[in-house]
Design a protein around this motif. Structure first.
Motif, short mmCIF file in Angstrom:
data_model
loop_
_atom_site.label_atom_id
_atom_site.label_comp_id
_atom_site.label_asym_id
_atom_site.label_seq_id
_atom_site.Cartn_x
_atom_site.Cartn_y
_atom_site.Cartn_z
N SER A 1 0.82 -0.98 -0.06
CA SER A 1 0.08 0.24 0.07
C SER A 1 0.98 1.57 -0.39
N SER A 2 1.97 1.74 0.67
CA SER A 2 2.83 2.50 0.04
C SER A 2 4.02 1.90 -0.48
N ASN A 3 3.56 1.65 -1.51
CA ASN A 3 5.21 0.49 -2.79
C ASN A 3 6.61 0.54 -1.90
N GLU A 4 6.09 -0.41 -0.75
CA GLU A 4 7.36 -0.53 -0.36
C GLU A 4 8.21 -1.66 -1.15
N ILE A 5 9.50 -1.39 -1.87
CA ILE A 5 10.01 -3.00 -2.70
C ILE A 5 10.56 -3.83 -1.51
N MET A 6 11.17 -3.38 -0.83
CA MET A 6 12.43 -3.97 -0.16
C MET A 6 11.92 -3.88 1.48
N ARG A 7 11.71 -4.40 2.98
CA ARG A 7 12.53 -3.98 3.56
C ARG A 7 13.51 -4.80 4.27
N LEU A 8 14.68 -4.23 5.14
CA LEU A 8 15.68 -4.60 5.54
C LEU A 8 15.83 -4.08 6.96
N TYR A 9 16.72 -4.86 7.31
CA TYR A 9 16.20 -4.88 9.11
C TYR A 9 17.88 -5.24 9.55
N LYS A 10 18.23 -4.05 9.65
CA LYS A 10 19.40 -3.24 10.29
C LYS A 10 20.25 -3.79 11.91
N ALA A 11 20.48 -4.69 11.80
CA ALA A 11 21.20 -4.99 13.25
C ALA A 11 22.77 -4.47 13.64
N THR A 12 22.46 -3.71 15.16
CA THR A 12 23.45 -3.54 15.80
C THR A 12 23.60 -4.25 16.97
N ALA A 13 25.40 -3.53 17.87
CA ALA A 13 24.89 -4.25 19.30
C ALA A 13 23.88 -4.46 20.19
N THR A 14 22.81 -3.99 20.11
CA THR A 14 21.89 -3.59 20.50
C THR A 14 20.44 -2.94 20.29
N GLN A 15 20.36 -3.59 19.16
CA GLN A 15 19.33 -2.74 18.36
C GLN A 15 19.19 -3.20 17.10
N VAL A 16 17.75 -3.49 16.41
CA VAL A 16 17.89 -3.95 14.97
C VAL A 16 16.70 -3.04 14.63
N GLU A 17 16.41 -2.14 13.69
CA GLU A 17 16.05 -1.29 12.77
C GLU A 17 15.27 -1.51 11.54
N PRO A 18 14.44 -1.04 11.44
CA PRO A 18 13.53 -1.77 10.06
C PRO A 18 13.83 -0.68 9.20
N VAL A 19 14.50 -0.72 8.56
CA VAL A 19 15.01 0.31 6.29
C VAL A 19 14.15 -0.25 5.75
N SER A 20 13.28 1.10 5.43
CA SER A 20 12.24 0.03 4.43
C SER A 20 12.07 1.09 2.51
N PHE A 21 12.30 0.87 1.64
CA PHE A 21 12.84 1.55 0.75
C PHE A 21 11.18 1.06 -0.37
N LYS A 22 10.92 2.50 -0.46
CA LYS A 22 9.23 2.80 -1.17
C LYS A 22 9.74 3.38 -2.58
N VAL A 23 8.93 2.92 -3.93
CA VAL A 23 9.21 3.82 -4.80
C VAL A 23 7.98 4.82 -4.60
N PRO A 24 8.60 6.44 -4.91
CA PRO A 24 7.26 7.16 -4.96
C PRO A 24 6.18 6.98 -5.95
N ARG A 25 5.25 7.15 -5.96
CA ARG A 25 4.20 7.15 -6.86
C ARG A 25 2.58 7.92 -6.43
N LYS A 26 2.02 9.05 -6.83
CA LYS A 26 0.81 9.50 -6.57
C LYS A 26 0.08 8.73 -6.00
N SER A 27 -0.25 7.79 -7.06
CA SER A 27 -1.75 7.16 -6.80
C SER A 27 -1.95 5.77 -5.85
N ASP A 28 -2.99 5.64 -4.64
CA ASP A 28 -2.96 4.56 -4.17
C ASP A 28 -3.36 3.31 -3.94
N VAL A 29 -3.88 3.28 -5.98
CA VAL A 29 -4.03 1.91 -5.95
C VAL A 29 -3.12 0.91 -6.63
#
Length: 457
Positions: free
Chosen positions: A335-363
């Motif tokens: 729904s947000s045109n997310e083509i990839m989501r990586l989970y970045k791990a550090t010593a004390t945290q895992v952080e989602p990083v979302s990659f999206k393609v900008p589009r005007k339409s919500d279809v």
């Protein structure tokens, strides 16, 4: 004149729907904090993720453990479920692509364990009883990778320089491949699960036919001593590798496995010191690369022309990643045109990083989200072992077609009895190991002599 020049220049701009992909880091409350990522200096990604759980190699005072965290349990974690049946640190983790509740762990204790996560989710505290234990490697088990089409087929590697393939439900070793002469840093299946690609500290990229238990072809991919990684580029049938040259410059290359003698393309990345972790999105033909020990994630588009690989952009932060994993395509937010989501791990945290393609339409953007491999296997373990091949079964990502989280699939492990060696077998094994030690000692003497010779020049 200006407009004519602009038109002329525009003709040389390569058209791509992924040119403007942008990355966004999750907020703290959407991340997983208060973790204890393993401090073991190994070359794995230290984490894995599926549509329901996140698994992390956990730092413990003794033994070895993997933490399993429900994806919905974001924020600062208080109590964590630890699957801690290993007697030495866990070096790698992987979820089954066909059963969200099956986790494989590889450990320094030379074993690979298969864990069955409770259907109601893992409970905080210690879980020591594995569903299956795979014994066969002679030294530290370093990687676990599930077959993308055959149910319950798992590839493992260890620093005994062997790659093995197992039927995890039967608990039986199906294939054993020798031929490596260094630590195996990555083991990856191709699109239809018929071949493996490995990258080894001996600088070589190898293509393995596991059912023939042999190396089909090999090449020295990168001349640097730090080694690297390799992964298949899905339906394109190509192999991507990342490593170092003799000047410690990080480099990437794309190979045709049918003729490994020369790369199709090779280019420099930078002079950073960390191993590159690659993640391929077959739906978009976009390759994401993350450097261990730095905060950069670069992404490239792979196309069918002479240049092959085109740099798109990079996402950089001041926080270095120790490990990373990719969410299955069927779980991204279309729904947000997310083509990839990586989970970045550090010593004390895992952080989602979302990659999206900008589009005007919500279809629903069907050009961004073609059908992707789903959660249903194409082959049984027996069919795969007998030589059958099949492509992954695809699933629509359109709203209304995406299936809800599947209930826990049936997994009936057959636990194999541990073999007790006779006195004669123990003597034979001791003799074999003694010969191996003598050989390695002689090689060390030769190496030391060569070093002294070079120092004298």
């Amino acid at each position: 004149l200006c407009s004519s020049q602009s038109f002329a220049m525009s003709k040389f701009v390569r058209s791509s729907k992924y040119r403007h992909v942008f990355a966004g880091n999750a907020k703290l409350e959407e991340s997983y904090a208060n973790l204890k990522l393993s401090k073991n200096p190994w070359d794995s990604n230290y984490c894995a993720v599926n549509s329901q759980f996140l698994a992390v190699c956990w730092q413990t005072g003794g033994g070895g453990a993997a933490a399993v965290i429900p994806l919905k349990s974001t924020g600062k974690l208080q109590d964590v479920a630890l699957f801690d049946g290993h007697s030495a640190p866990v070096l790698d983790v992987a979820f089954s692509p066909f059963n969200d509740y099956i986790l494989a762990t590889a450990s320094e204790d030379s074993t690979v364990k298969i864990w069955s996560i409770p259907e109601e989710g893992p409970k905080a505290g210690s879980h020591q009883q594995a569903a299956q234990e795979l014994r066969g490697h002679g030294r530290k088990a370093g990687s676990v990778t599930f077959n993308p089409v055959a149910n319950n087929i798992l590839a493992t590697s260890a620093i005994d320089f062997k790659v093995k393939v197992w039927d995890i439900e039967a608990g039986i070793e199906k294939c054993n491949v020798d031929g490596h002469s260094g630590i195996i840093q990555s083991v990856e299946w191709n699109w239809n699960g018929s071949l493996l690609a490995t990258f080894c500290k001996d600088k070589k990229l190898r293509v393995i036919d596991p059912r023939a238990s042999q190396v089909a072809s090999e090449v020295e991919a990168h001349a640097g001593v730090k080694g690297g990684r390799a992964t298949w580029l899905g339906q394109k049938g190509l192999i991507f590798s990342a490593g170092f040259n003799k000047q410690s410059e990080r480099r990437l290359a794309v190979w045709d496995p049918a003729k490994l003698s020369e790369p199709l393309v090779e280019q420099a990345i930078d002079n950073a010191a960390g191993i590159i972790m690659p993640f391929w999105d077959d739906s978009s033909s976009v390759l994401f690369t993350a450097g261990k020990g730095d905060g950069n994630i670069r992404f490239y588009e792979i196309v069918n022309d002479d240049k092959v690989i085109y740099f798109l952009s990079q996402h950089g932060t001041n926080t270095p990643q120790a490990g990373m994993c990719a969410l299955p395509k069927t779980a991204v937010d279309v729904s947000s045109n997310e083509i990839m989501r990586l989970y970045k791990a550090t010593a004390t945290q895992v952080e989602p990083v979302s990659f999206k393609v900008p589009r005007k339409s919500d279809v629903f953007q069907d050009d961004l989200f073609p059908d992707a491999p789903g959660s249903e296997p194409s082959l049984t373990a027996e069919q795969w072992a007998s030589g059958s091949n099949a492509d992954p079964k695809l699933q629509s990502l359109a709203p209304g077609f995406v299936k809800a989280a599947a209930p826990k699939a049936e997994f009936k492990p057959v636990v194999q009895e541990k073999k007790v060696l006779s006195e004669a077998e123990l003597r034979a094994e001791n003799e074999k190991l003694s010969q191996r030690i003598a050989y390695l000692e002689s090689e060390l003497v030769k190496r030391d002599a060569r070093i002294k010779e070079l120092e004298g020049k």
